[in-house]
Design an enzyme around this catalytic site. Structure first.
Site, PDB file in Angstrom:
ATOM      1  N   ASP A 258       0.792  -1.197  -0.097  1.00  0.00           N
ATOM      2  CA  ASP A 258      -0.161  -0.045  -0.029  1.00  0.00           C
ATOM      3  C   ASP A 258       0.862   1.386  -0.164  1.00  0.00           C
ATOM      4  O   ASP A 258       1.705   1.414   0.772  1.00  0.00           O
ATOM      5  CB  ASP A 258      -0.938  -0.057   1.259  1.00  0.00           C
ATOM      6  CG  ASP A 258      -1.924   1.177   1.511  1.00  0.00           C
ATOM      7  OD1 ASP A 258      -2.613   1.281   0.622  1.00  0.00           O
ATOM      8  OD2 ASP A 258      -1.670   2.070   2.294  1.00  0.00           O
ATOM      9  N   GLU A 320       1.360  -0.649  -5.019  1.00  0.00           N
ATOM     10  CA  GLU A 320       0.486   0.568  -5.545  1.00  0.00           C
ATOM     11  C   GLU A 320       1.252   1.789  -5.976  1.00  0.00           C
ATOM     12  O   GLU A 320       1.632   2.292  -5.015  1.00  0.00           O
ATOM     13  CB  GLU A 320      -0.406   0.911  -4.219  1.00  0.00           C
ATOM     14  CG  GLU A 320      -1.531   1.700  -4.630  1.00  0.00           C
ATOM     15  CD  GLU A 320      -2.188   2.549  -3.464  1.00  0.00           C
ATOM     16  OE1 GLU A 320      -3.350   2.957  -3.688  1.00  0.00           O
ATOM     17  OE2 GLU A 320      -1.424   2.828  -2.451  1.00  0.00           O
TER      18      GLU A 320
END
Ligand code: NOJ
Length: 602
Positions: A258, A320
């Protein structure tokens, strides 16, 4: 310079246009879309999953499916999805043809950011189940030839994580330096502490939160309940890598990291340059040169890769990575060294957000030519952005446009990442009243920013109560109105459905050697409206793909002579244009408005 909005940086861009054998279970219920594609039913998926043996890592040809666990399947009737629910739906996922699930965070969390605020990295949140449920899910998924990829949030923890609780307690405790703490710049005349600099949280307001205990500010890129870890402290890296090992030891196939470009901030805390104007939260638009993509992060990525490579089975590291160019993305692979992430996400193709053949061509070509032979990962949908159905659709031709996007996702050479419900044509169901919003940014940003609830609504399984997602009287987000027609059961029975289209493309990509493994060469490269390419590999028939991105019939010139292919006809494998469902003479081929066509060169 790009405004800093790392959670969904492209959503405000001007490009926003308008508002099995299991292959059998998905494909066999009714005749397939074309006579030719019906033959795909014969694909033995089980055998093919294992076809990539030897030196080709499994993730190179994979279809990865993102599940937002709150919204996939509720097994205990509380209105919130859970792990046992996902286990119950593995037959469906196998029939669709996926290779791996990426599950958004399912660890214990106060759920301020619905799991992206983790308070314990080595357990499962009770609302999703237990570690025993997790182990059973991984084992059952394996029987379905499906691997599990965890979401790993290393930039920040929850403010309820014991590390932060301890860190916030004093300036001298053993974890005092685990987060980014700074003294105030000074105090206002009435005694209020002034933040150290002008940094703004991606979720609105100052990125600095005052701690009365420490009489210092801490930095948070996201919500104030998500304090950033201090990656300049080697103990933080060790603790995080230990959690990575914990899950690798438990058998997961890899991670999606993330917000990974935000691990480091400028040590001197220089102010970000202002870009002019304000964002949806009303904050000034700032550059992100001091808070995003700092070079230090690549040393961490190389060490992380060594951890993954120390395990057998080609564990994969996905990032990401919202970046502006293939050159920037290439750094995340480690360029020609291939020693960082194997699959940083390419957001350039999927988040173009307008149906533009020429730009798709350029961006796909960039992903082929500017990343030192690394493997691209394309994605059109996730839990942070309005669904592609709405970002690309014109309100009239959305079905055809969704078929174009799926065709690009599964017939280019990229690893494919999809999001639950994308295969059905689920729409963005944004709340219409502020009091219904669950995502905090939609509450603070209302009405300019309505939050991300719209792309997180429950999976639509059938036309029964709660769309088959739950038995609860109230689900955590409402079921969208269109569930009676847009659902798995209805679409499985409809040969022309978007679900069947996805299943056919995924099966073809697995079965057809050129689509599975072939090179990609662009065709008719100056055509402004039709994106066309050929996939080719020695010893197998080449496959031509063409999609008409315009609302008018358009002709594409298909010449394969430069590739040494002299064939003059192509046999249609899959199309949504009845006039193309036959043998087609190569040369000039006319595609109806928004048509997709995939054909094997004879
Ligand atoms: C990106 C995640 O996809 C998003 O949902 C989350 O809010 C932020 N990172 C913060 O973790």
């Amino acid at each position: 310079m790009v405004p800093r909005r790392s959670f969904r940086p492209f959503s405000a861009m001007p490009g926003r246009l308008f508002s099995a054998l299991l292959a059998g279970s998905l494909l066999a219920a009714a005749p397939a879309l074309t006579a030719q594609s019906a033959r795909l039913v014969a694909v033995d998926q089980h055998l093919m999953v294992n076809a990539d043996s030897g030196s080709t890592p499994w993730w190179k040809h994979a279809v990865i499916y993102e599940i937002y666990p709150r919204s996939f399947q509720d097994s205990n009737g509380d209105g919130i999805g859970d792990l046992n629910g996902i286990t119950q739906r593995l037959d469906y996922l196998q029939s669709l043809g996926i290779d791996a699930i990426w599950i958004s965070p399912c660890y214990p969390s106060p759920q301020v950011d619905f799991g992206y605020d983790i308070s314990d990295y080595e357990k499962i949140d009770p609302q999703y189940g237990t570690l025993a449920d997790f182990d059973r899910w991984v084992a059952e998924a394996k029987k379905h030839n499906i691997r599990i990829i965890m979401d790993m949030v290393m930039n920040h923890t929850s403010d309820k994580h014991p590390w932060f609780v301890q860190s916030a307690a004093s300036r001298t405790n053993p974890k005092a330096d685990w987060y980014v703490w700074r003294d105030p710049k000074g105090y206002t005349a009435d005694g209020k502490p002034i933040p150290p600099n002008n940094w703004i949280s991606g979720f609105g307001g100052s990125a600095w939160q005052w701690s009365p205990e420490r009489k210092q500010f801490y930095y948070h890129e996201f919500y104030r309940q998500q304090p950033d870890l201090n990656w300049r402290n080697p103990e933080v890296e060790k603790a995080m890598f230990d959690t990575v090992r914990f899950w690798l030891d438990r058998g997961v196939a890899g991670f999606r990291f993330d917000a990974i470009p935000t691990l480091f901030e400028d040590e001197a805390l220089r102010d970000e340059p202002a870009l002019g104007g304000t964002n949806a939260q009303g904050d000034p638009n700032l550059s992100d040169i001091y808070t995003n993509n700092l070079p230090e992060v690549h040393d961490v990525m190389r060490r992380l890769r060594k951890v993954a490579d120390s395990y057998p089975g080609d564990r994969v590291l996905i990032g990401e990575t919202y970046l502006n160019s293939a050159a920037d993305l290439n750094k995340w692979y480690g360029g020609a060294h291939h020693d960082e992430l194997q699959l940083p996400m390419d957001m350039q193709v999927g988040f173009l957000n307008r149906l533009d053949a020429a730009t798709f061509r350029t961006r796909i070509t960039d992903a082929e030519t500017k990343i030192d032979g690394n493997q691209p990962l394309f994605v059109f949908d996730n839990h942070d952005n309005r669904r592609s159905w709405d970002r690309y659709g014109d309100g009239i031709h959305n079905q055809q446009i969704a078929r174009i996007l799926a065709t690009l996702l599964f017939t280019t050479r990229s690893t494919a990442l999809m999001y639950y419900g994308e295969e059905l044509g689920m729409v963005t169901s944004t709340p219409t009243r502020k009091q219904d919003v669950k995502d905090p940014i939609g509450i603070t940003g209302w009405p300019r920013e309505k939050g991300r609830d719209g792309e997180r609504t429950p999976m639509q399984w059938d036309n029964s109560k709660d769309a088959g997602f739950s038995t609860a009287d109230k689900t955590w987000l409402p079921i969208p109105d269109n569930y009676t027609t847009v659902n798995v059961k209805t679409e499985q029975a409809d040969p022309a459905s978007l679900l069947r289209w996805h299943g056919q493309l995924i099966a073809m990509r697995r079965q057809n050697p050129a689509l599975h493994d072939g090179e990609i060469t662009m065709l008719d490269e100056n055509n402004p409206d039709v994106l066309a390419y050929v996939r080719h590999t020695p010893g197998s028939p080449a496959v031509v793909v063409a999609v008409n991105c315009s609302g008018e019939a358009r002709t594409v010139h298909l010449s394969l002579a430069s590739l040494g292919i002299s064939a003059s006809t192509a046999k249609t494998l899959l199309t949504d244009a009845p006039e193309l469902d036959k043998a087609i003479s190569l040369g000039d081929v006319t595609l109806p408005a928004y048509a997709s066509w995939v054909a094997s060169v004879q």
